[in-house]
Design a protein around this motif. Structure first.
Motif, PDB file in Angstrom:
ATOM      1  N   PHE A   7       0.818  -1.205   0.000  1.00 48.48           N
ATOM      2  CA  PHE A   7       0.000   0.000   0.000  1.00 48.48           C
ATOM      3  C   PHE A   7       0.862   1.270   0.000  1.00 48.48           C
ATOM      4  CE2 PHE A   7      -3.540  -2.341   2.518  1.00 48.48           C
ATOM      5  CZ  PHE A   7      -3.994  -2.919   1.335  1.00 48.48           C
ATOM      6  N   ASP A   8       2.105   1.138   0.382  1.00 49.22           N
ATOM      7  CA  ASP A   8       2.930   2.302   0.678  1.00 49.22           C
ATOM      8  C   ASP A   8       3.744   2.746  -0.534  1.00 49.22           C
ATOM      9  OD1 ASP A   8       4.130   4.369   1.958  1.00 49.22           O
ATOM     10  OD2 ASP A   8       5.342   3.145   3.310  1.00 49.22           O
ATOM     11  N   THR A   9       3.056   3.268  -1.518  1.00 49.58           N
ATOM     12  CA  THR A   9       3.719   3.865  -2.676  1.00 49.58           C
ATOM     13  C   THR A   9       2.769   4.894  -3.258  1.00 49.58           C
ATOM     14  OG1 THR A   9       5.016   3.363  -4.664  1.00 49.58           O
ATOM     15  CG2 THR A   9       2.869   2.275  -4.453  1.00 49.58           C
ATOM     16  N   ASP A  10       3.261   5.725  -4.166  1.00 45.79           N
ATOM     17  CA  ASP A  10       2.381   6.663  -4.865  1.00 45.79           C
ATOM     18  C   ASP A  10       1.499   5.894  -5.833  1.00 45.79           C
ATOM     19  OD1 ASP A  10       3.562   9.080  -3.752  1.00 45.79           O
ATOM     20  OD2 ASP A  10       5.313   8.561  -4.956  1.00 45.79           O
ATOM     21  N   SER A  11       0.244   6.271  -5.934  1.00 43.93           N
ATOM     22  CA  SER A  11      -0.710   5.519  -6.742  1.00 43.93           C
ATOM     23  C   SER A  11      -0.235   5.285  -8.166  1.00 43.93           C
ATOM     24  CB  SER A  11      -2.059   6.249  -6.763  1.00 43.93           C
ATOM     25  OG  SER A  11      -2.618   6.331  -5.476  1.00 43.93           O
ATOM     26  N   TYR A  12       0.345   6.322  -8.770  1.00 46.17           N
ATOM     27  CA  TYR A  12       0.701   6.187 -10.185  1.00 46.17           C
ATOM     28  C   TYR A  12       1.801   5.176 -10.438  1.00 46.17           C
ATOM     29  CZ  TYR A  12       4.832   9.358  -9.868  1.00 46.17           C
ATOM     30  OH  TYR A  12       6.047   9.946  -9.587  1.00 46.17           O
ATOM     31  N   LYS A  13       2.546   4.818  -9.378  1.00 45.46           N
ATOM     32  CA  LYS A  13       3.633   3.847  -9.559  1.00 45.46           C
ATOM     33  C   LYS A  13       3.115   2.421  -9.814  1.00 45.46           C
ATOM     34  CE  LYS A  13       7.356   6.217  -7.088  1.00 45.46           C
ATOM     35  NZ  LYS A  13       8.257   6.274  -8.249  1.00 45.46           N
ATOM     36  N   THR A  14       1.857   2.164  -9.456  1.00 42.29           N
ATOM     37  CA  THR A  14       1.344   0.812  -9.672  1.00 42.29           C
ATOM     38  C   THR A  14       1.219   0.470 -11.156  1.00 42.29           C
ATOM     39  OG1 THR A  14      -0.966   1.549  -9.574  1.00 42.29           O
ATOM     40  CG2 THR A  14       0.086   0.897  -7.502  1.00 42.29           C
ATOM     41  N   SER A  15       1.203   1.469 -12.021  1.00 46.66           N
ATOM     42  CA  SER A  15       1.120   1.215 -13.469  1.00 46.66           C
ATOM     43  C   SER A  15       2.472   1.277 -14.161  1.00 46.66           C
ATOM     44  CB  SER A  15       0.171   2.228 -14.124  1.00 46.66           C
ATOM     45  OG  SER A  15       0.711   3.537 -14.071  1.00 46.66           O
ATOM     46  N   HIS A  16       3.526   1.595 -13.451  1.00 51.31           N
ATOM     47  CA  HIS A  16       4.812   1.833 -14.103  1.00 51.31           C
ATOM     48  C   HIS A  16       5.447   0.558 -14.658  1.00 51.31           C
ATOM     49  CE1 HIS A  16       5.513   5.975 -11.989  1.00 51.31           C
ATOM     50  NE2 HIS A  16       4.485   5.968 -12.817  1.00 51.31           N
ATOM     51  N   TRP A  17       5.162  -0.587 -14.073  1.00 54.78           N
ATOM     52  CA  TRP A  17       5.752  -1.829 -14.581  1.00 54.78           C
ATOM     53  C   TRP A  17       5.336  -2.082 -16.026  1.00 54.78           C
ATOM     54  CZ3 TRP A  17       2.544  -6.258 -15.548  1.00 54.78           C
ATOM     55  CH2 TRP A  17       1.199  -6.078 -15.211  1.00 54.78           C
ATOM     56  N   LEU A  18       4.184  -1.529 -16.432  1.00 56.91           N
ATOM     57  CA  LEU A  18       3.741  -1.663 -17.820  1.00 56.91           C
ATOM     58  C   LEU A  18       4.360  -0.608 -18.741  1.00 56.91           C
ATOM     59  CD1 LEU A  18      -0.047  -2.283 -17.101  1.00 56.91           C
ATOM     60  CD2 LEU A  18       1.605  -3.980 -17.937  1.00 56.91           C
ATOM     61  N   GLN A  19       4.957   0.419 -18.151  1.00 57.96           N
ATOM     62  CA  GLN A  19       5.475   1.538 -18.928  1.00 57.96           C
ATOM     63  C   GLN A  19       6.959   1.405 -19.279  1.00 57.96           C
ATOM     64  OE1 GLN A  19       4.379   5.363 -17.177  1.00 57.96           O
ATOM     65  NE2 GLN A  19       2.605   4.422 -16.173  1.00 57.96           N
ATOM     66  N   TYR A  20       7.698   0.606 -18.519  1.00 61.95           N
ATOM     67  CA  TYR A  20       9.120   0.431 -18.821  1.00 61.95           C
ATOM     68  C   TYR A  20       9.290  -0.414 -20.085  1.00 61.95           C
ATOM     69  CZ  TYR A  20      10.322   2.378 -14.258  1.00 61.95           C
ATOM     70  OH  TYR A  20      10.466   3.220 -13.185  1.00 61.95           O
ATOM     71  N   PRO A  21      10.451  -0.284 -20.758  1.00 58.02           N
ATOM     72  CA  PRO A  21      10.697  -1.099 -21.961  1.00 58.02           C
ATOM     73  C   PRO A  21      10.636  -2.589 -21.631  1.00 58.02           C
ATOM     74  CG  PRO A  21      12.317   0.658 -21.769  1.00 58.02           C
ATOM     75  CD  PRO A  21      11.551   0.657 -20.488  1.00 58.02           C
ATOM     76  N   PRO A  22      10.126  -3.420 -22.531  1.00 53.75           N
ATOM     77  CA  PRO A  22       9.992  -4.857 -22.237  1.00 53.75           C
ATOM     78  C   PRO A  22      11.323  -5.571 -22.061  1.00 53.75           C
ATOM     79  CG  PRO A  22       9.400  -4.371 -24.523  1.00 53.75           C
ATOM     80  CD  PRO A  22       9.524  -3.053 -23.835  1.00 53.75           C
ATOM     81  N   ASP A  23      12.425  -4.975 -22.554  1.00 57.86           N
ATOM     82  CA  ASP A  23      13.729  -5.628 -22.401  1.00 57.86           C
ATOM     83  C   ASP A  23      14.505  -5.100 -21.196  1.00 57.86           C
ATOM     84  OD1 ASP A  23      14.217  -3.099 -23.408  1.00 57.86           O
ATOM     85  OD2 ASP A  23      15.703  -3.748 -24.899  1.00 57.86           O
ATOM     86  N   MET A  27      17.891  -1.907 -13.030  1.00 55.26           N
ATOM     87  CA  MET A  27      17.787  -0.455 -12.912  1.00 55.26           C
ATOM     88  C   MET A  27      18.500  -0.013 -11.648  1.00 55.26           C
ATOM     89  SD  MET A  27      14.350   1.943 -12.557  1.00 55.26           S
ATOM     90  CE  MET A  27      13.527   1.043 -13.851  1.00 55.26           C
ATOM     91  N   GLY A  28      18.999   1.228 -11.656  1.00 62.26           N
ATOM     92  CA  GLY A  28      19.617   1.798 -10.472  1.00 62.26           C
ATOM     93  C   GLY A  28      19.153   3.225 -10.248  1.00 62.26           C
ATOM     94  N   ALA A  29      19.042   3.609  -8.986  1.00 63.27           N
ATOM     95  CA  ALA A  29      18.645   4.968  -8.630  1.00 63.27           C
ATOM     96  C   ALA A  29      19.535   5.456  -7.488  1.00 63.27           C
ATOM     97  CB  ALA A  29      17.176   5.007  -8.219  1.00 63.27           C
ATOM     98  N   TYR A  30      19.458   6.741  -7.218  1.00 64.09           N
ATOM     99  CA  TYR A  30      20.288   7.314  -6.150  1.00 64.09           C
ATOM    100  C   TYR A  30      19.504   8.377  -5.410  1.00 64.09           C
ATOM    101  CZ  TYR A  30      20.845  11.582  -8.891  1.00 64.09           C
ATOM    102  OH  TYR A  30      20.582  12.751  -9.566  1.00 64.09           O
ATOM    103  N   LEU A  31      19.980   8.700  -4.210  1.00 63.91           N
ATOM    104  CA  LEU A  31      19.412   9.750  -3.368  1.00 63.91           C
ATOM    105  C   LEU A  31      20.460  10.816  -3.140  1.00 63.91           C
ATOM    106  CD1 LEU A  31      16.970  10.279  -1.047  1.00 63.91           C
ATOM    107  CD2 LEU A  31      18.908   9.762   0.438  1.00 63.91           C
ATOM    108  N   ALA A 123      12.944  -5.377 -12.115  1.00 64.89           N
ATOM    109  CA  ALA A 123      13.711  -4.128 -12.097  1.00 64.89           C
ATOM    110  C   ALA A 123      12.863  -2.943 -11.647  1.00 64.89           C
ATOM    111  CB  ALA A 123      14.299  -3.861 -13.478  1.00 64.89           C
ATOM    112  N   TRP A 124      11.559  -2.984 -11.932  1.00 67.15           N
ATOM    113  CA  TRP A 124      10.654  -1.877 -11.598  1.00 67.15           C
ATOM    114  C   TRP A 124      10.547  -1.621 -10.088  1.00 67.15           C
ATOM    115  CZ3 TRP A 124       6.798  -3.828  -8.541  1.00 67.15           C
ATOM    116  CH2 TRP A 124       6.556  -5.203  -8.637  1.00 67.15           C
TER     117      TRP A 124
END
Length: 459
Positions: A7-23, A27-31, A123-124
């Protein structure tokens, strides 16, 4: 909601797994803190955050509950992906989190934490957890502000006190528990303050220190009056209210604080404390701390010191500043990062040592800040597609200040300073300042609050 991580994420992130490239396979991120109120941050709270949210395995029941929840909300839900977390990874997140150790003081504009995926099919997850991990801004910003105020107080004590190191730990007291948005905020922010100081009235912070940083008692307090305990006696019996405090708590070597402006501060100091109760204060052998709670502290505090000196006397210390006998002052009203230096300067200009006065902060310490105070961001910096690492970053022409970093990032300390670098693959830079703190559900490199404090002092 606290029991289901999904439950603990921004709502729009639940659709992001469909938005990333299929290949997409990694992934890496930083703060980082891009800048803000202070030129460096005191990183703190990641261990607490991970223990609270990232070490409890996700269950099939969590997945089913989350699917119904998000679909009812009007969004798609990656049930196969989360079931893979449960079935293949035992409910543990397949992520690698590396960060500077809690207590590190790092200039802004540098990488403080990196997050990488470890399962090619998930990766998402790196950006799904942004909402949770970015909340590190709060304890880090509180710790940073508290440390900055410690620096201001240390300079005043160094200038005017014989033993500044001994005096420093209890100069700034946390009064913020009632002024924050939640019990959790009190615990997290209050513990962040206790890196720099030892004084606190925020009990939730002490519990957090026990549970998350192996500290039996992170802070301390003293018996203290509030307005209700004085008002209950009535104005005609104000002196009896104060005498009652002395009867109960004034012992040789003890410290007690008494708010004294429920009616007339100057009458209380000049006549009640300074005349009627003066013999008992002196004979008790305790230190009585007088607390004003209204008015302009830049004007009130020096005047209060002068009046207390006239009644109780003072001595000259080795640095040429006067130190009150038997009594002290705590100013807990109107203290902010902006007003504290002004009050300190007024105290010193009046010839009194900074050791005469302690300070309390509430909302100004734990609540009057936000993610933009230190401009915290969490951004993707690389992706792996079809086995190839590709650097990615944003660079909006409408605001170049929001340009993000690209590549597999690391932080090193060289030439006396920190520097963010792009790390070649494979392997970790031998001089990396980032520790692996979380790997595939396991918390690593756990530290104690004592270690955090030591690290902060070392810088």
């Amino acid at each position: 909601m606290e029991t289901n991580l999904l439950f603990d994420t921004d709502s729009y992130k639940t659709s992001h797994w469909l938005q990333y490239p299929p290949d997409l396979t990694a992934m890496g991120a930083y703060l980082e803190s891009r800048g803000g109120e202070n030129p460096a941050t005191l990183f703190f709270g990641l261990q607490m955050l991970l223990l609270q949210s990232f070490t409890t395995p996700i269950t099939q029941a969590d997945v089913e509950e989350a699917e119904e929840f998000w679909q009812s909300h009007g969004l798609p839900f990656n049930r196969p992906g989360w079931e893979r977390v449960v079935q293949v990874h035992g409910g543990r997140l397949p992520l690698l989190i590396r960060a500077v150790p809690d207590g590190s003081r790092v200039p802004t504009g540098q990488v403080l934490m990196t997050v990488e995926s470890t399962d090619p099919q998930l990766a998402w997850l790196v950006t799904w957890v942004e909402t949770q991990l970015l909340r590190i801004w709060y304890p880090t910003t509180v710790a940073t502000r508290s440390w900055q105020l410690r620096t201001v107080l240390a300079a005043a004590l160094e200038r005017s006190a014989d033993d500044p190191a001994v005096e420093l730990a209890f100069r700034l007291h946390d009064f913020g528990s009632r002024g924050v948005s939640s019990l959790q905020s009190a615990a997290i922010g209050g513990l962040a303050h206790l890196i720099a100081f030892r004084g606190s009235d925020t009990g939730a912070a002490l519990v957090a220190g026990r549970r998350h940083y192996d500290c039996p008692m992170a802070g301390f307090s003293i018996p203290a009056a509030e307005h209700s305990t004085v008002l209950a006696w009535g104005q005609k019996h104000e002196a009896q209210a104060y005498r009652n405090m002395l009867d109960h708590f004034a012992r040789p070597g003890a410290v007690l604080a008494v708010v004294s402006d429920s009616y007339d501060l100057w009458n209380a100091v000049d006549h009640l404390w300074g005349e009627q109760l003066r013999p008992q204060v002196i004979e008790a052998g305790a230190t009585v701390v007088i607390r004003p709670d209204s008015g302009d502290p830049v004007r009130i505090v020096p005047e209060l010191l002068r009046r207390l000196e006239a009644r109780f006397g003072s001595r000259m210390n080795g640095k040429g500043y006067r130190v009150l006998q038997h009594v002290r002052v705590i100013q807990g009203d109107g203290i902010t990062a902006q007003t504290l230096p002004l009050v300190l300067e007024a105290v010193l200009a009046a010839g009194f040592s900074a050791e005469n006065v302690a300070y309390g902060m509430g909302g100004g310490l734990l609540q009057q800040l936000n993610r933009d105070t230190q401009r915290f961001v969490y951004k993707a910096s690389w992706v792996e597609r079809s086995g190839q690492i590709l650097p990615v970053h944003k660079r909006p022409i409408t605001d170049p200040a929001k340009t993000s970093k690209a590549g597999v990032l690391d932080l090193i300390h060289t030439g006396g300073t920190y520097r963010t670098i792009v790390r070649p693959l494979p392997g970790i830079h031998p001089d990396s300042c980032l520790q692996t703190v979380y790997e595939n559900g396991e918390l690593l490199n756990r530290c104690s609050l004592d270690q955090v404090r030591e690290r902060a002092v070392l810088g």
